[in-house]
Enzyme design. Structure first.
Site, PDB file in Angstrom:
ATOM      1  N   HIS A  98      61.060 -51.648  -1.077  1.00 41.36           N
ATOM      2  CA  HIS A  98      61.307 -52.503   0.089  1.00 41.36           C
ATOM      3  C   HIS A  98      59.956 -52.946   0.628  1.00 41.36           C
ATOM      4  CE1 HIS A  98      65.597 -51.916   0.428  1.00 41.36           C
ATOM      5  NE2 HIS A  98      65.461 -50.604   0.411  1.00 41.36           N
ATOM      6  N   HIS A 157      71.859 -38.971  -7.339  1.00 44.44           N
ATOM      7  CA  HIS A 157      71.033 -38.504  -6.202  1.00 44.44           C
ATOM      8  C   HIS A 157      71.681 -37.467  -5.279  1.00 44.44           C
ATOM      9  CE1 HIS A 157      73.334 -41.659  -4.208  1.00 44.44           C
ATOM     10  NE2 HIS A 157      72.632 -42.634  -4.738  1.00 44.44           N
ATOM     11  N   ASN A 164      69.001 -43.042   1.631  1.00 42.69           N
ATOM     12  CA  ASN A 164      70.394 -42.635   1.618  1.00 42.69           C
ATOM     13  C   ASN A 164      70.769 -42.111   0.245  1.00 42.69           C
ATOM     14  OD1 ASN A 164      73.037 -42.297   2.425  1.00 42.69           O
ATOM     15  ND2 ASN A 164      73.623 -44.393   1.880  1.00 42.69           N
ATOM     16  N   ASP A 220      65.412 -42.865  -8.119  1.00 42.76           N
ATOM     17  CA  ASP A 220      66.044 -43.774  -7.162  1.00 42.76           C
ATOM     18  C   ASP A 220      64.988 -44.709  -6.551  1.00 42.76           C
ATOM     19  OD1 ASP A 220      67.940 -45.067  -5.675  1.00 42.76           O
ATOM     20  OD2 ASP A 220      68.464 -43.365  -4.402  1.00 42.76           O
TER      21      ASP A 220
END
Lengths: 433, 313
Positions: free
Chosen positions: A318, A241, A287, A314
Site C-alpha cells: 500500500h 494467514h 487483517n 501475505d
C-alpha cells in the site's frame, strides 16, 4: 525473463535438500536450467571443458527455491502500489523463486483475460508467478467464477482472499465444483459480522486506543466452518494467514481426524504482537490483526509441530495514500517478501525450527499444496535455487526496499540472515551487492 | 509549591499522557482563571497575537463554543473549520489539511474527529500544538479535566472518593478520560452498564466493573450518567431505550443509595428520561451546569500552559 546463461556452478555451499535427505557441503552444477549434478565440494572446477559462471558460496546455504504462496501484486489496477514486475523483483530480492498472487486486483482475477494479463506481465518478471483465481465473480460471494476457464488460462488455486466467502452454500458449491477442475480452495476465514469496522485485535489495547476491536473468534468460527464443509464434501481446503491460538488448535484437531486441510501463517504473526500498533502505527495494521503474545507462542508451536504447513508473507503493498491516514481509515496489510527469510531464520536460531523444517514451510509444502514445480534439488529438476547467508546482518531501511511500497512494520529493524542469490530456471534473478 | 515543576507538554492528546502532578497543576491554573469569566470585561491579554484554529470534523455545540470562548477571553485570534465546509468532503486527507493549516502558522490546533488517534496523526505532521477535543472513542481530555475540576471544587478533594459512571462505557471517550483521570488522582472509579457497552479490559484503565446500577451507586460520592447514543443502530447493544431506562437509568430511588452529599454529573447532552430522570438532572445535587462553566476555565488553562511551556519562546 531476461536472456542470459541458464548454466552455472555453485561452489562450496551447504546444500540443504530435505526431500533428498541431503545436508552437506557440495558443488551444484546447473546446466540448461536444470540441476545437472551435485558433486563433492571443490570438485566443480575439474569439470572438463566447462567455462561456466561460478560462485563461491562457502558459508552459505543452498536451498530449493522458496515459494511464497500468498502475495498481492496489485496488477492490474493498482500499479502505483506494485506491479507484477516490481513485486517479483522484491520476491527475488527476498529469496523467493515463485509467488502465488491473490485475485483481489482491479478488475478481480475472476476470468481468463485477467489471468492471461498477469501471466503475460510475468514474462518480464523476476520470479515465477502462479495466479490464484477468484472463487466468486468479482469476489462478491454470490456466483461461482469460471473455474475451468481460469484453470486453462493458468490459475493454480482459487480464493476470494481479502474477503471471506460469507455464504456457506456458495462455499460448499465451490468446494464441490473445484473437483471438476482439480483446483485447491484457499480460504480467507473471517466472520464479517464480528469483525466489520474493526481496526485491531480486540483487547485492553484496543480499549485503551479507542479502536474498534476484532475478536479472535471472528477468525476461528470461519475456520471451523470452512474445514467442516471441506471434510463433508471431501475436498481439500487451505486456510490462509492464521493468527490465533484457537485457530492452531482447531486445525491441529482437524488434521488428527484426517480432515483435508492445510494452513499457512505469516512472519508477522510469529514475530509481532498487537503492541506493535503502539500509538496508531498504521504499518502494524493488517487483517487478521496482530494478536497477543499467547497467540504468537501458539503459532510458533503450530509451525514446530507441523500443524501449520507453510509460511507465506501475505505481501500487501500500500502507498502512503492508504497508510498515512487516520488509523481506522488506513488500509490493511504490510509488505513481507523481503523480510520473511530473516524473520524465519530468527526462529531457526531460537531452536523453534530446524533448517529442514524451514525449507518445508517455505518451499516443499507450498509446492506440494499448490501442485507446482519445486521443493527439491533433485537431479534433472528445474533449477529454482535460493542461496541464503544465515549470518549476514543488515538494517532493513526504507531506501533498501525493493518493493514499490514501503509499508512494513520492520523498517529500521536490525535483521540477521538474508537471501544473497535467487536462481529461477538456472537464471540468476537476484544477487546481493 | 511548584518550585521544581514546569508544565512541559506541547500537546494535550489524552489524560493518559499527563501525570498526577500535571493534572493538579492544570486544575489549579484553571481555578485561578475562573474569576476572569465573572468580570464585567471578560478578557485578558495573555494570548494576544496567538492563533488558535478549531478544526471540527464532528458536530459539536458546547465543546466548540467552550474552546472558542476560552481562546477569546485569552485574546487569541480564533478560526473555525467544520467538517461540512472543510476539504474532507472533497477527498483531502487529514494530513493534507494539517499541512495546509500549518503553512499558515497557527499556534494551536484544537481538533475533534471521529477517528481515534487522529489528533496524534496531526501532531506528528505539524509544528503547532494540538489539543484533542474528542477523538473517536479514545479520549476527551478537556472534558475529563473539567469533570475533575468540578468534583474537586465541590468536594475539596478527589483522592479517596468513589466515582460511579453508568452507561455506554465502550463508546464514550468522556468515560475513558474520566476513568484515567479520576483513578490517576486517587479516586475509586466504578462503572456499570449493559455488558454490551463495557469494553474488553476496561479494568486495566483503572475501572472496577459493578454488576448493577445499585451496586455501583452504593456509597458513591459522584454519580455520572453517560449519554446513550440513539444513533447507534447497526450494533444491537440494547433492546430498547425504555428497557435501558428501567435497568440503568439514574432515578431518584437509585440516587438515594449514594452518599447524601453525592454529586450528579452528566457530560451532556442529556436524553432526559433515558439515562437520567429530569428531577435528578435539575435537582440540587446536580453540578451539570458547573461542569459547563468549568469547561471554559479548564480550556483557558490548557491554552495558557501550552503556550507558556518551557522552550516556547
Amino acid at each position: 525473463m531476461n536472456e542470459q546463461s541458464k548454466s552455472l556452478l555453485l561452489k562450496n555451499g551447504r546444500i540443504i535438500d530435505p526431500l533428498n535427505k541431503m545436508d552437506e557441503q557440495a558443488d551444484v552444477l546447473i546446466a540448461d536450467g536444470k540441476i545437472e549434478r551435485i558433486i563433492p565440494a571443490g570438485t566443480g572446477n575439474d569439470l572438463s571443458g566447462q567455462n561456466l559462471p561460478s560462485f563461491d558460496l562457502a558459508g552459505k546455504w543452498v536451498l530449493p527455491g522458496l515459494i511464497d504462496m500468498h502475495v498481492h501484486l496489485r496488477e492490474p489496477g493498482e500499479e502505483y502500489k506494485e506491479t507484477v514486475v516490481s513485486g517479483t523483483r522484491a520476491a527475488a530480492a527476498g529469496g523467493f523463486t515463485a509467488v502465488a498472487c491473490m485475485p483481489n486486483t482491479q478488475p478481480v482475477n475472476d476470468c481468463q483475460s485477467v489471468t492471461q494479463l498477469i501471466l503475460a506481465k510475468a514474462g518480464q518478471g523476476f520470479a515465477r508467478v502462479y495466479p490464484v483465481g477468484a472463487i466468486s465473480k468479482n469476489s462478491e460471494g454470490t456466483e461461482l467464477a469460471e473455474f475451468g476457464e481460469m484453470k486453462e488460462a493458468g490459475v493454480v488455486a482459487l480464493s476470494d482472499d481479502g474477503r471471506p466467502v460469507a455464504n456457506s452454500q456458495l462455499l460448499r458449491r465451490a468446494l464441490e465444483y473445484s473437483a471438476n477442475h482439480n483446483l485447491l480452495l484457499i480460504s480467507h476465514s473471517e466472520e464479517m459480522s464480528l469483525s466489520e469496522n474493526g481496526a485491531m485485535n480486540e483487547g485492553v489495547l484496543s480499549t485503551r486506543l479507542g479502536l474498534n476491536g476484532i475478536p479472535h473468534p471472528a477468525e476461528e468460527i470461519m475456520i471451523y466452518r470452512d474445514m467442516a464443509l471441506a471434510n463433508y464434501v471431501k475436498r481439500p481446503i487451505h486456510i490462509a494467514h492464521i493468527s490465533t491460538r484457537e485457530s492452531v488448535s482447531l486445525i491441529r484437531r482437524a488434521k488428527a481426524k484426517g480432515w483435508p486441510v492445510t494452513a499457512e501463517t505469516t512472519p508477522h504473526y510469529f514475530t509481532l504482537t498487537e503492541e506493535a500498533v503502539g500509538q496508531y502505527n498504521t504499518r502494524a495494521k493488517m487483517n487478521p490483526p496482530l494478536r497477543t503474545d499467547d497467540d504468537v507462542k501458539a503459532i510458533k508451536e503450530g509451525l514446530r509441530d507441523g500443524t501449520i504447513d507453510a509460511i507465506a508473507t501475505d505481501h500487501a503493498p500500500h502507498s502512503t495514500l492508504e497508510k498515512d491516514v487516520e488509523f481506522d481509515q488506513a488500509a490493511n496489510g504490510i509488505i513481507g517478501l523481503e523480510t520473511a527469510v530473516s524473520l524465519t531464520l530468527a526462529l531457526v536460531r531460537k531452536g523453534v525450527l530446524t533448517p529442514e523444517k524451514m525449507i518445508e514451510l517455505l518451499s516443499i509444502h507450498p509446492a506440494r499444496i499448490l501442485d507446482v514445480t519445486g521443493g527439491s534439488l533433485t537431479i534433472g529438476a528445474t533449477a529454482d535455487v535460493t542461496v541464503i547467508d544465515p549470518e549476514m546482518e543488515f538494517i532493513y531501511s526504507t531506501d533498501k526496499i525493493v518493493s514499490k511500497s514501503k509499508n512494513s512494520p520492520f523498517i529500521d529493524w536490525q535483521l540477521k540472515g538474508k537471501a544473497v542469490m535467487t536462481i529461477v530456471g538456472g537464471r540468476v534473478m537476484f544477487q546481493e551487492g | 509549591m511548584e518550585n521544581e515543576y514546569r508544565f512541559n507538554h506541547k500537546h494535550i492528546l489524552g489524560l493518559e499522557d499527563l501525570s498526577r502532578t500535571d493534572i493538579e497543576f492544570i486544575l489549579n491554573t484553571a481555578d485561578s482563571f475562573k474569576e476572569i469569566s465573572t468580570r464585567p470585561i471578560k478578557k485578558v491579554p495573555t494570548l494576544r497575537g496567538k492563533t488558535v484554529i478549531h478544526l471540527f470534523f464532528e458536530p459539536s455545540t458546547r465543546t466548540r463554543l467552550s474552546f472558542e470562548i476560552a481562546a477569546k477571553r485569552m485574546s487569541a485570534d480564533t478560526f473555525n473549520i467544520s467538517a461540512s465546509t472543510s476539504s474532507a468532503q472533497k477527498g483531502e486527507t487529514l494530513v493534507d489539511t494539517a499541512m495546509n493549516l500549518a503553512a499558515m502558522n497557527p499556534d494551536i490546533i484544537v481538533i475533534r474527529h471521529s477517528s481515534s488517534g487522529s489528533p496524534r496523526l496531526l501532531a506528528n505532521h505539524i509544528g503547532a500544538s494540538v489539543i484533542n477535543a474528542g477523538d473517536g472513542t479514545h479520549e476527551h481530555p478537556s472534558q475529563g479535566l473539567l469533570d475533575l475540576m468540578t468534583v474537586k471544587e465541590n468536594k475539596g478533594r478527589i483522592d479517596g472518593l468513589k466515582i460511579a459512571i453508568i452507561g455506554d462505557i465502550s463508546h464514550s471517550r468522556v468515560a475513558h478520560s474520566d476513568i484515567i483521570g479520576f483513578s490517576k488522582m486517587g479516586a475509586e472509579v466504578c462503572v456499570c452498564g449493559p455488558s454490551t457497552m463495557l469494553p474488553v479490559g476496561i479494568e486495566e484503565l483503572g475501572a472496577k466493573v459493578c454488576g448493577s446500577r445499585e451496586e455501583v451507586v452504593e456509597g458513591a460520592d459522584v454519580v455520572m450518567a453517560l449519554r446513550i447514543q440513539k444513533e447507534r443502530q447497526t450494533d444491537p447493544l440494547i433492546p430498547s431505550l425504555r428497557e435501558y431506562a428501567t435497568f440503568f437509568g439514574v432515578s431518584k430511588k437509585v440516587v438515594q443509595l449514594a452518599r447524601p452529599d453525592a454529586l450528579i454529573m452528566h457530560p451532556g447532552p442529556i436524553n432526559r428520561g433515558v439515562e437520567m430522570d429530569p428531577d435528578i438532572a435539575d435537582g440540587s445535587r446536580s453540578v451539570i451546569l458547573d461542569q459547563v462553566t468549568n469547561g471554559v476555565a479548564v480550556r483557558m488553562a490548557l491554552l495558557y500552559l501550552i503556550m507558556g511551556r518551557e522552550g516556547n519562546e
